[in-house]
Design an enzyme around this catalytic site. Structure first.
Site, PDB file in Angstrom:
ATOM      1  N   LYS A 168      14.521  23.394 -23.632  1.00 37.36           N
ATOM      2  CA  LYS A 168      13.824  22.631 -24.663  1.00 37.36           C
ATOM      3  C   LYS A 168      14.609  22.698 -25.974  1.00 37.36           C
ATOM      4  O   LYS A 168      15.144  23.753 -26.342  1.00 37.36           O
ATOM      5  CB  LYS A 168      12.421  23.187 -24.878  1.00 37.36           C
ATOM      6  CG  LYS A 168      11.524  23.125 -23.641  1.00 37.36           C
ATOM      7  CD  LYS A 168      11.069  21.710 -23.349  1.00 37.36           C
ATOM      8  CE  LYS A 168      10.085  21.670 -22.184  1.00 37.36           C
ATOM      9  NZ  LYS A 168       9.515  20.327 -21.969  1.00 37.36           N
ATOM     10  N   ASP A 197      15.346  18.653 -23.416  1.00 40.45           N
ATOM     11  CA  ASP A 197      14.087  17.926 -23.586  1.00 40.45           C
ATOM     12  C   ASP A 197      13.580  18.157 -25.002  1.00 40.45           C
ATOM     13  O   ASP A 197      13.308  19.294 -25.388  1.00 40.45           O
ATOM     14  CB  ASP A 197      13.065  18.432 -22.561  1.00 40.45           C
ATOM     15  CG  ASP A 197      11.768  17.638 -22.566  1.00 40.45           C
ATOM     16  OD1 ASP A 197      11.631  16.719 -23.395  1.00 40.45           O
ATOM     17  OD2 ASP A 197      10.897  17.930 -21.733  1.00 40.45           O
ATOM     18  N   GLU A 223      16.230  14.236 -22.955  1.00 43.34           N
ATOM     19  CA  GLU A 223      14.914  13.761 -22.532  1.00 43.34           C
ATOM     20  C   GLU A 223      13.966  13.587 -23.712  1.00 43.34           C
ATOM     21  O   GLU A 223      13.887  14.452 -24.591  1.00 43.34           O
ATOM     22  CB  GLU A 223      14.321  14.762 -21.532  1.00 43.34           C
ATOM     23  CG  GLU A 223      12.974  14.389 -20.963  1.00 43.34           C
ATOM     24  CD  GLU A 223      12.523  15.386 -19.904  1.00 43.34           C
ATOM     25  OE1 GLU A 223      11.290  15.500 -19.724  1.00 43.34           O
ATOM     26  OE2 GLU A 223      13.371  16.033 -19.261  1.00 43.34           O
ATOM     27  N   GLU A 249       7.702  10.559 -18.860  1.00 43.90           N
ATOM     28  CA  GLU A 249       6.485  11.331 -18.661  1.00 43.90           C
ATOM     29  C   GLU A 249       5.350  10.856 -19.560  1.00 43.90           C
ATOM     30  O   GLU A 249       4.187  11.165 -19.295  1.00 43.90           O
ATOM     31  CB  GLU A 249       6.735  12.828 -18.898  1.00 43.90           C
ATOM     32  CG  GLU A 249       6.962  13.214 -20.338  1.00 43.90           C
ATOM     33  CD  GLU A 249       7.159  14.716 -20.508  1.00 43.90           C
ATOM     34  OE1 GLU A 249       6.209  15.375 -20.960  1.00 43.90           O
ATOM     35  OE2 GLU A 249       8.253  15.209 -20.178  1.00 43.90           O
ATOM     36  N   ASP A 272       5.922  10.141 -13.826  1.00 42.52           N
ATOM     37  CA  ASP A 272       5.027  11.202 -13.373  1.00 42.52           C
ATOM     38  C   ASP A 272       3.934  10.539 -12.539  1.00 42.52           C
ATOM     39  O   ASP A 272       3.217   9.661 -13.018  1.00 42.52           O
ATOM     40  CB  ASP A 272       4.442  11.900 -14.597  1.00 42.52           C
ATOM     41  CG  ASP A 272       3.470  13.022 -14.273  1.00 42.52           C
ATOM     42  OD1 ASP A 272       2.633  12.853 -13.369  1.00 42.52           O
ATOM     43  OD2 ASP A 272       3.524  14.064 -14.949  1.00 42.52           O
ATOM     44  N   HIS A 299       8.714  13.976 -13.620  1.00 42.96           N
ATOM     45  CA  HIS A 299       8.214  15.039 -14.487  1.00 42.96           C
ATOM     46  C   HIS A 299       7.138  15.862 -13.775  1.00 42.96           C
ATOM     47  O   HIS A 299       6.178  15.314 -13.248  1.00 42.96           O
ATOM     48  CB  HIS A 299       7.618  14.392 -15.749  1.00 42.96           C
ATOM     49  CG  HIS A 299       6.757  15.297 -16.563  1.00 42.96           C
ATOM     50  ND1 HIS A 299       5.371  15.238 -16.566  1.00 42.96           N
ATOM     51  CD2 HIS A 299       7.076  16.303 -17.408  1.00 42.96           C
ATOM     52  CE1 HIS A 299       4.884  16.139 -17.383  1.00 42.96           C
ATOM     53  NE2 HIS A 299       5.886  16.808 -17.907  1.00 42.96           N
TER      54      HIS A 299
END
Length: 370
Positions: A168, A197, A223, A249, A272, A299
């Protein structure tokens, strides 16, 4: 023709076993909404969707008052017809997360029932492209985790056979993100894939500032850098970056993915299955991406997505975030490879006693046909 005669719905709250933080939120709990359907022949299918801590009762209310009563008497084999009928019967609530999550619980139950009735596992029922898929892990890459712990987790994952980790990003400075990513790259080498992400946390300017750093570290994808409704911003970013932009997502329909693809606003799609409304639309998105020579890397929900990524040819990765171990048998693995379930239907071996004991008080209800 076997018509649907009965529905049983309930919610289970699954609390993560590790702290999960990103640049905008913490994952408090997985409010898991279950729908079990029965048809006139006695065949059953169980499906589910989820939230990450809020909104589950709203999904249940839509199911109870609108969608499940309308489902009674419909032909269980008409999955496409049912999906469209439910969408348009409550079109004022679409397109959006509550409607999509409610539809997904029904749609996955119908696909489970179809698989059980035909004796086919989902990955064969939906395409049968492969029997296994490589995994990357997100569990050791949350934003609060220090660089040395990121490295420790990535080294352990690599030793287990995992081929990549997601880290992240979204620290206040570029240097803060670079320190975390650089530590993992230095420790793991160039052959280990690192994904990033940002969880919609950045402005376009802040995202563009990070592109040279991400390119230098050979990052696999960038992401959700921007808010999901900023298609134009994502298009400008994608045009400046050799690192693919990944989105999906926070998108809720095939049409939203079509807009991103048409405007060259992403390089990887991440639909997702719960957030787009089920398996029926997920497969459309996967094949749309395939037609544009793009990968789909879904996701979360690995226990369900493992079958879908093995159904289609353009899904190179499965995200490893275990969340159902308290209520189902663990997903089959061979080192860092996830194996497509061979059990008929969704292939998830639910512990029904555990589900019953963990059902949120007052959430369960039944709908019966005439």
């Amino acid at each position: 023709m076997a018509r649907i005669t009965h529905a049983h719905a309930f919610m289970v709250d699954l609390v993560p076993k590790v702290e999960r933080t990103d640049a905008i939120q913490s994952f408090k709990s997985q409010e898991t909404i279950f729908v079990e359907l029965t048809d006139a022949d006695g065949a059953r299918g169980i499906g589910y969707s989820y939230t990450i801590g809020d909104g589950g009762p709203s999904v249940l209310a839509l199911l109870k008052h609108t969608l499940l009563p309308r489902l009674m008497g419909q032909d269980a084999d008409g999955i496409e017809a049912i999906w469209r009928d439910l969408l348009f019967c409550s079109h004022a609530t679409a397109v959006g997360p509550i409607m999509a999550l409610a539809q997904a619980a029904i749609d996955t139950a119908l696909w489970d029932m179809r698989g059980i009735k035909t004796g086919l596992p989902l990955h064969l029922l939906a395409g049968g492209a492969k029997a296994a898929v490589p995994m990357y892990t997100t569990e050791g890459g949350w934003l609060h985790i220090a660089p040395e712990a990121l490295v420790e987790d990535a080294l352990a994952a690599c030793a287990q056979g995992f081929r990549g980790s997601k880290v992240k990003i979204g620290k206040p400075t570029v240097a803060g993100d670079a320190a975390r990513l650089g530590a993992v790259r230095e420790a793991l080498g160039d052959d280990y894939e690192i994904m990033t992400d940002a969880n919609q946390s950045m402005t376009a300017a802040e995202a563009i500032r990070r592109v040279p750093m991400l390119e230098a570290l050979n990052i696999g994808w960038f992401e959700e850098p921007l808010p999901a409704d900023d298609i134009a911003g994502h298009a400008r970013l994608q045009a400046t970056s050799r690192v693919p932009v990944a989105v999906g997502e926070s998108l809720y329909s095939p049409g939203q993915f079509a807009d991103y693809i048409a405007q060259d606003a992403c390089g990887i799609v991440q639909a997702d299955v719960a957030r787009v409304g089920g398996i029926t639309p997920w497969l459309k998105i996967a094949h749309m991406a395939e037609a544009h020579n793009m990968a789909i890397c879904p996701h979360f929900l690995m226990e369900l997505h493992v079958s879908l990524v093995c159904a289609v040819p353009n899904a190179p990765w499965l995200e490893f975030i275990p969340q159902l171990d308290d209520v189902a048998a663990p997903m089959a693995r061979d080192g860092g490879m996830a194996l497509a379930p061979t059990r008929a239907g969704l292939g998830i071996d639910w512990d029904h006693d555990k589900l019953a004991s963990l059902t949120t008080e007052g959430s369960a209800f039944e709908i019966k046909g005439a």
